[in-house]
Design an enzyme around this catalytic site. Structure first.
Site, PDB file in Angstrom:
ATOM      1  N   GLN A  69      -2.472  -5.421  -7.105  1.00  8.47           N
ATOM      2  CA  GLN A  69      -3.414  -4.849  -6.147  1.00  8.47           C
ATOM      3  C   GLN A  69      -3.115  -3.365  -5.941  1.00  8.47           C
ATOM      4  O   GLN A  69      -1.998  -3.018  -5.561  1.00  8.47           O
ATOM      5  CB  GLN A  69      -3.263  -5.603  -4.822  1.00  8.47           C
ATOM      6  N   GLY A  70      -4.077  -2.499  -6.205  1.00  5.59           N
ATOM      7  CA  GLY A  70      -3.857  -1.062  -6.066  1.00  5.59           C
ATOM      8  C   GLY A  70      -4.505  -0.505  -4.808  1.00  5.59           C
ATOM      9  O   GLY A  70      -5.653  -0.034  -4.854  1.00  5.59           O
ATOM     10  N   TYR A  71      -3.801  -0.593  -3.703  1.00  7.11           N
ATOM     11  CA  TYR A  71      -4.336  -0.050  -2.448  1.00  7.11           C
ATOM     12  C   TYR A  71      -3.538   1.166  -1.994  1.00  7.11           C
ATOM     13  O   TYR A  71      -4.010   2.289  -2.028  1.00  7.11           O
ATOM     14  CB  TYR A  71      -4.313  -1.117  -1.338  1.00  7.11           C
ATOM     15  N   SER A  72      -2.284   0.927  -1.536  1.00  2.00           N
ATOM     16  CA  SER A  72      -1.506   1.997  -0.901  1.00  2.00           C
ATOM     17  C   SER A  72      -1.231   3.146  -1.859  1.00  2.00           C
ATOM     18  O   SER A  72      -1.130   2.959  -3.073  1.00  2.00           O
ATOM     19  CB  SER A  72      -0.168   1.448  -0.412  1.00  2.00           C
ATOM     20  N   SER A  81       3.059  -4.638  -5.961  1.00  2.00           N
ATOM     21  CA  SER A  81       3.859  -5.804  -6.349  1.00  2.00           C
ATOM     22  C   SER A  81       3.405  -6.307  -7.712  1.00  2.00           C
ATOM     23  O   SER A  81       2.207  -6.377  -7.986  1.00  2.00           O
ATOM     24  CB  SER A  81       3.702  -6.934  -5.330  1.00  2.00           C
ATOM     25  N   GLU A  84      -5.516 -12.078   2.369  1.00  4.81           N
ATOM     26  CA  GLU A  84      -4.086 -11.796   2.351  1.00  4.81           C
ATOM     27  C   GLU A  84      -3.445 -12.246   3.665  1.00  4.81           C
ATOM     28  O   GLU A  84      -2.378 -12.841   3.684  1.00  4.81           O
ATOM     29  CB  GLU A  84      -3.822 -10.303   2.140  1.00  4.81           C
ATOM     30  N   SER A 105       2.100  -3.861   8.411  1.00  5.85           N
ATOM     31  CA  SER A 105       3.401  -3.970   9.075  1.00  5.85           C
ATOM     32  C   SER A 105       3.232  -4.444  10.516  1.00  5.85           C
ATOM     33  O   SER A 105       2.116  -4.484  11.032  1.00  5.85           O
ATOM     34  CB  SER A 105       4.074  -2.596   9.045  1.00  5.85           C
TER      35      SER A 105
END
Lengths: 405, 359
Positions: free
Chosen positions: A124-127, A159, A242, A382
């Site tokens: 997953q390419g988010y941050s 990840s 998620e 978080s």
């Protein structure tokens, strides 16, 4: 109020148990099954309607009517047997629901079934380095060039990027548009010259997440999910999935049982720790949290099964924060109870079991999990992000004071 | 599987919330809190009229014949409202008669208790925080009970007191009985009076099933205290959100500061799932006998502990005003103290839970 599952569901539970006893090779402490065995077990479980229940048959699912109680029985029984309920990871859990909701027919046909069989693995390419909580400020750009997107930039905390065949993620495609409106949801092949994956070594010593650099990486124009500039909205589906993935009551109850066993075996002042008044009270205090979560889970499950989800919106929003904070507390107590040889030992860097372990009672397990607990706590929003979500969406508190460019 | 409230149960809570808003607004709570004696006969009659005095008592005695969960749902709403008076002791006295009384005793007392015409209470504690029969000294000999009891709710207005006896039996003592003296006790919570009892050969009659019924009585009490505390704490969180929404500093409502939001989110997140803990214990009381005792102890220890923590935190979120007598926070704070200590504190019940698990 009725806590029984009723004869129909109890019959179903028996049926599932028999199925697992017969077909899951590792059921009786046997050797871990090989990939081929897992695949044929999975195919059988799909055929029976146990796995991928919400996914249509034509895309490789088992297309069962929604039944939260059956799903709960399956989760518990498969977990207890150590059997996989489908392929783990973000592909089946997050991308597939997103494609089913927003993808084109071609995309569903191309990606869903192979993902469910584990033939395509996803990250997953988010941050990004400059875009964590404030994800909408992301800068990695994708520009159309002929019949391809050309991607340049930098993703982080990705990840399993080192194992993935493809990435789904958010990219800035409309540079003139304000924040959210300039983002699209793209699918991008990882094995190409323009993509470089660099592992990030975690404080656990292992490297399960990565940085991903894009230098003129390419993906066909058709690999956009939803329309240009709609990526933010499309990604919301995925984030909901998620959050649901992270709070698992069975894992917490297992960890608590491990803790009781640990206290039974550990010694304090020459006596079993479980005889110590302070240890006993602390255990029961933690059990209060564990049972509250377990019964709150029954309540949410019942509400879903009876179409009353609106009554349990607040506890549902709290699941992630409550669970990760509780797991940390359980592990903190476990860390206090282990002997000094163990609490001073380096975590086992080769221990791939740690993240998926169903028990913490193995050599080095408490230390390893004590450290790993931060991963689940931070991933997917978080604790402070969760507090904002609970406060704003659950308690009706006003949105933060913020300066938006 | 349906771990949720029925429509009737939701309606019960809704009706009671309306009732409390109408009959017992915070000004009335404060008035009783500051008065000499928390019992308010007019409020008690109104409570009797909506059926609060006999929720779990049999229909043929004028009760509603509901389960402990329904009674606990009522207790939650009374906790929210900070409703003063003898509800808890009265409910427990009724349950004692129901589970331990003879046919004749039940017919004599239950209709009067269910209608609220007679007020009931329970005399359990003895010195040194002795909340368990093994540590009691009160005895019944030849129709007379002797001993000393402490922390008896609303003893001064009770028509009937169920006295716990050494080893687990129970005896009935009536108001004004010869040899009975009530010693006032300056209690922390002005909405629930407490008193000591000196029993000098007081005429009394045994409840035949007393020893067997004691665990039921205790477990019911623990669940009701947990439910009351849940309601009190949730009300404090809601009220604090409202107050901090009106109070402005630096040109901003305090509730918009992230430190405040996060603290409120934490308090709510620790508390909300615990609602299910008292639901479960109440349900177990009537339907899962093997889990009734331990789940009641766990719910009481956990929820009353969390509730007092909530009270202490929200008091400081109010700033200086929170520390004043004039601010209502302390009324519910002290209710949370009462609920946490009555029938024994969290440590006591956690140790019981550990023993009951075989640890």
């Amino acid at each position: 109020m009725d806590l029984s599952f009723g004869p129909e569901h109890e019959r179903f539970r028996e049926e599932v148990r028999e199925f697992l006893a017969e077909h899951w090779p590792a059921g009786d402490g046997g050797p871990p099954p090989g990939a081929g065995q897992e695949a044929s077990f999975r195919a059988l479980a799909i055929e029976r309607g146990y796995v991928y229940r919400r996914i249509p048959r034509r895309y490789g699912g088992s297309e069962q009517p929604a039944d939260p109680l059956r799903e709960d029985i399956l989760r518990r029984e498969f977990f207890a047997a150590g059997a996989p309920l489908g392929i783990p990871g973000v592909g089946p859990a997050m991308l597939v629901p997103t494609l089913l909701e927003h993808g084109s027919e071609e995309q569903r046909e191309e990606f869903v079934a192979p993902t469910l069989r584990g033939e395509i693995r996803w990250c997953q390419g988010y941050s990004e380095p400059g875009s964590g909580s404030d994800l909408a400020s992301l800068q990695t750009r994708a520009e159309p060039d002929g019949d391809e997107w050309v991607v340049n930039g930098h993703k982080i905390w990705t990840s399993s990027a080192h194992l993935a065949d493809w990435m789904f993620g958010l990219f800035r495609t409309e540079p003139g548009e304000p924040r959210h409106a300039g983002i699209s949801y793209l699918l991008l092949p990882m094995r190409q010259p323009g993509v470089e994956v660099r592992p990030l070594r975690q404080m656990t010593g292992t490297a399960e997440f990565n940085e991903v650099f894009f230098d003129d990486a390419r993906t066909p124009l058709r690999n956009i999910v939803g329309r240009r500039g709609q990526g933010w909205k499309v990604s919301r589906t995925t984030l909901v999935h998620e959050r649901n993935m992270i709070g698992d009551p069975a894992r917490v109850q297992n960890l608590f049982s491990d803790l009781v066993e640990l206290a039974r075996g550990a010694r304090l002042g020459g006596r079993p720790a479980l005889e110590d008044g302070g240890v006993r009270r602390r255990l029961v205090e933690l059990e209060g949290y564990v049972r509250a979560q377990q019964y709150s889970g029954y309540r949410q499950l019942s509400a879903t099964a009876h179409g009353r989800e609106d009554r349990t919106r607040l506890p549902t929003l709290m699941n992630k924060l409550y669970t990760t904070e509780l797991v940390k507390r359980l592990l903190e107590f476990g860390y206090d109870l282990i002997d000094s040889d163990e609490s001073l030992a380096a975590p086992d860097e080769n221990d791939a079991r740690a993240r998926l372990a169903r028990s913490a009672n193995y050599p080095g397990g408490w230390t390893t999990q004590y450290l790993y607990a931060h991963g689940a706590s931070i991933a997917g929003g978080s604790p402070n992000i969760q507090r904002n979500i609970i406060g704003e969406r659950g308690l009706g508190l006003p949105r933060d004071l913020r300066q938006t460019p | 599987m349906d771990f949720g409230l029925s429509e009737e149960q939701e309606l019960l809570q809704e009706t009671l919330r309306d009732f409390v808003a109408r009959e017992c607004p915070p000004a009335r709570v404060r008035e009783r809190f500051e008065a000499d004696g928390a019992h308010d006969p007019a409020l008690w009659s109104a409570m009797a009229e909506v059926g609060l005095c006999g929720l779990c008592l049999p229909e043929d005695c004028g009760g509603a014949q509901l389960e402990l969960l329904d009674l606990a749902l009522a207790a939650e709403v009374l906790g929210e409202g900070g409703v003063p008076g003898p509800f808890l002791g009265h409910a427990l006295a009724g349950l004692a008669l129901l589970h331990a009384g003879s046919e004749e005793q039940r017919w004599r007392w239950l209709p009067r208790l269910a209608s609220g015409e007679a007020i009931g209470s329970v005399a359990l504690a003895e010195p040194d925080s002795a909340w368990e029969p093994e540590r009691w000294a009160a005895r019944l000999l030849e129709g007379r009970v002797g001993g000393a009891k402490r922390l008896v709710p609303h003893a001064a207005v009770a028509d009937l007191i169920v006295v716990g006896l050494a080893g687990g039996g129970m005896a009935l003592v009536e108001r004004g009985a010869e040899g009975l003296s009530v010693e006032p006790f300056a209690g922390v919570d002005g909405t629930r009076d407490l008193a000591g009892l000196c029993l000098d050969a007081v005429p009394a009659e045994a409840l035949p099933g007393g020893s067997e019924a004691w665990p039921r009585l205790r477990d019911a009490g623990l669940v009701l205290l947990a439910a009351d505390s849940f309601g009190s704490a949730w009300k404090l969180i809601r009220d604090t959100i409202d107050y901090l929404g009106t109070r402005r500093q630096f040109g901003t409502p305090l509730v918009q500061f992230q430190s405040v939001k996060h603290q409120l989110a934490d308090l709510a997140t620790e508390l909300e799932p615990a609602r299910s803990l008292y639901w479960y214990a109440a349900h177990a009381f009537d339907h899962i006998p093997a889990e009734a005792e331990r789940s009641a102890a766990l719910a009481k220890a956990h929820i009353t502990d969390r509730a007092l923590h909530v009270a202490r935190e929200v008091l400081e979120l109010h700033g200086g005003i929170g520390f004043t007598w004039e601010c209502d926070v302390h009324l519910w704070y002290k209710r949370a103290m009462w609920n946490r200590a009555f029938l024994g504190g969290p440590d006591h019940h956690r140790e019981r839970c550990a023993r009951l698990a075989g640890w």
